[in-house]
Design a protein around this motif. Sequence first.
Motif, PDB file in Angstrom:
ATOM      1  N   LEU A  71       0.830  -1.199   0.000  1.00 58.53           N
ATOM      2  CA  LEU A  71       0.000   0.000   0.000  1.00 58.53           C
ATOM      3  C   LEU A  71       0.868   1.255   0.000  1.00 58.53           C
ATOM      4  O   LEU A  71       0.617   2.202  -0.763  1.00 58.53           O
ATOM      5  CB  LEU A  71      -0.919  -0.013   1.227  1.00 58.53           C
ATOM      6  N   GLU A  72       1.907   1.275   0.817  1.00 57.29           N
ATOM      7  CA  GLU A  72       2.787   2.434   0.866  1.00 57.29           C
ATOM      8  C   GLU A  72       3.482   2.663  -0.470  1.00 57.29           C
ATOM      9  O   GLU A  72       3.598   3.796  -0.946  1.00 57.29           O
ATOM     10  CB  GLU A  72       3.819   2.260   1.981  1.00 57.29           C
ATOM     11  N   ARG A  73       3.942   1.580  -1.132  1.00 56.44           N
ATOM     12  CA  ARG A  73       4.606   1.717  -2.432  1.00 56.44           C
ATOM     13  C   ARG A  73       3.641   2.245  -3.493  1.00 56.44           C
ATOM     14  O   ARG A  73       4.005   3.095  -4.312  1.00 56.44           O
ATOM     15  CB  ARG A  73       5.190   0.367  -2.875  1.00 56.44           C
ATOM     16  N   LEU A  74       2.408   1.747  -3.484  1.00 58.67           N
ATOM     17  CA  LEU A  74       1.432   2.206  -4.468  1.00 58.67           C
ATOM     18  C   LEU A  74       1.114   3.684  -4.293  1.00 58.67           C
ATOM     19  O   LEU A  74       0.964   4.431  -5.268  1.00 58.67           O
ATOM     20  CB  LEU A  74       0.143   1.378  -4.344  1.00 58.67           C
ATOM     21  N   LEU A  75       1.024   4.136  -3.056  1.00 65.99           N
ATOM     22  CA  LEU A  75       0.749   5.551  -2.804  1.00 65.99           C
ATOM     23  C   LEU A  75       1.931   6.426  -3.207  1.00 65.99           C
ATOM     24  O   LEU A  75       1.754   7.489  -3.820  1.00 65.99           O
ATOM     25  CB  LEU A  75       0.416   5.768  -1.324  1.00 65.99           C
ATOM     26  N   ALA A  76       3.124   5.990  -2.885  1.00 63.76           N
ATOM     27  CA  ALA A  76       4.314   6.757  -3.259  1.00 63.76           C
ATOM     28  C   ALA A  76       4.419   6.885  -4.772  1.00 63.76           C
ATOM     29  O   ALA A  76       4.821   7.934  -5.295  1.00 63.76           O
ATOM     30  CB  ALA A  76       5.566   6.098  -2.686  1.00 63.76           C
ATOM     31  N   ALA A  77       4.036   5.837  -5.488  1.00 65.41           N
ATOM     32  CA  ALA A  77       4.086   5.873  -6.947  1.00 65.41           C
ATOM     33  C   ALA A  77       3.112   6.890  -7.525  1.00 65.41           C
ATOM     34  O   ALA A  77       3.280   7.349  -8.659  1.00 65.41           O
ATOM     35  CB  ALA A  77       3.782   4.488  -7.516  1.00 65.41           C
ATOM     36  N   GLN A  78       2.099   7.261  -6.749  1.00 64.24           N
ATOM     37  CA  GLN A  78       1.131   8.258  -7.190  1.00 64.24           C
ATOM     38  C   GLN A  78       1.462   9.656  -6.675  1.00 64.24           C
ATOM     39  O   GLN A  78       0.659  10.575  -6.779  1.00 64.24           O
ATOM     40  CB  GLN A  78      -0.278   7.853  -6.754  1.00 64.24           C
TER      41      GLN A  78
END
Length: 315
Positions: A67-74
Amino acid sequence: MILTVTPNPSLDRTYEVPGLRRGAVLRAAADRVDPGGKGVNVSRAVAAAGHRTVAVLPLGGAEGALLERLLAAQGIEVAGVPVAGATRVNVAVAEPDGTLTKVNAAGPELTAEEAALLLSAVGERSAAADWVACCGSLPRGLAPEWYGRLAARAHATGARIALDTSGPALTAALRERPDVVKPNAEELAEAAGRPLATVGDVAAAAGELRARGARAVLASLGADGQLLADASGTYFGTAPVARVRSNVGAGDASLAGFLAAGGSGPRALAAALAHGAAAVRLPGSAMPSPADLDPSAVTVTTDVPRDRALTEPVP
């Protein structure tokens, strides 16, 4: 900057199927996984609109790390609080006619120490925020008064509070005078303690929430539109959509549009309507970008159609 708080975030996996048949093996035409949770979705929509946002949330296990990686990618700054339990995974099954079947997991139970750390993380960052959006259900381990305590701390730093929750958590937070609350029709009926059958019923219930402490009420009414009641008056707006693809996160996109447009008055209501309409035309819980918006389809008026019956009245 818009700070979001999601006490019970998720990974949202959506499958698009030709039809839902109980007991059958279904083959998905498409599937996707998105960061989930009401506040998370608000941050995603705010970031898509080009504004700065910080997402405060508990993160646990491999699911929390993803979840943290997906948010950072956005492009979203994550202020994560490590917790022992794993972040939940929700599943949605979308049919071609817009029907959505969801299975939401309960999520981890937070300890008293984890709850305190989450509250501290908000307090440390709220002074730099224009808005603090407190969104979603409270996980196990957090008392209904938790949002109220958070609102009191954030107000003390000068930030404005947007609250999107329901039930006892909403009722308990009203005494802290949130700057805007965003119930849907069902949540508003629950808070008012009676059925809602018309737009006039919605307006009356919104007025009662204001009398109980909310400075403004932004009520989402699905296909019927949205109603805003604040100190300047009552406004009603619509944004028709020809085909609904998925309504997951549409209310969160609306709140993001409302806050990004200033968070008060008819201009912000129009932005909320445009964002919500754009969201339901997208797959899964995808959040709209400015290119997805159609402001020309939005109508906002002070001539509230109080006698108009709701398409889906709340018993």
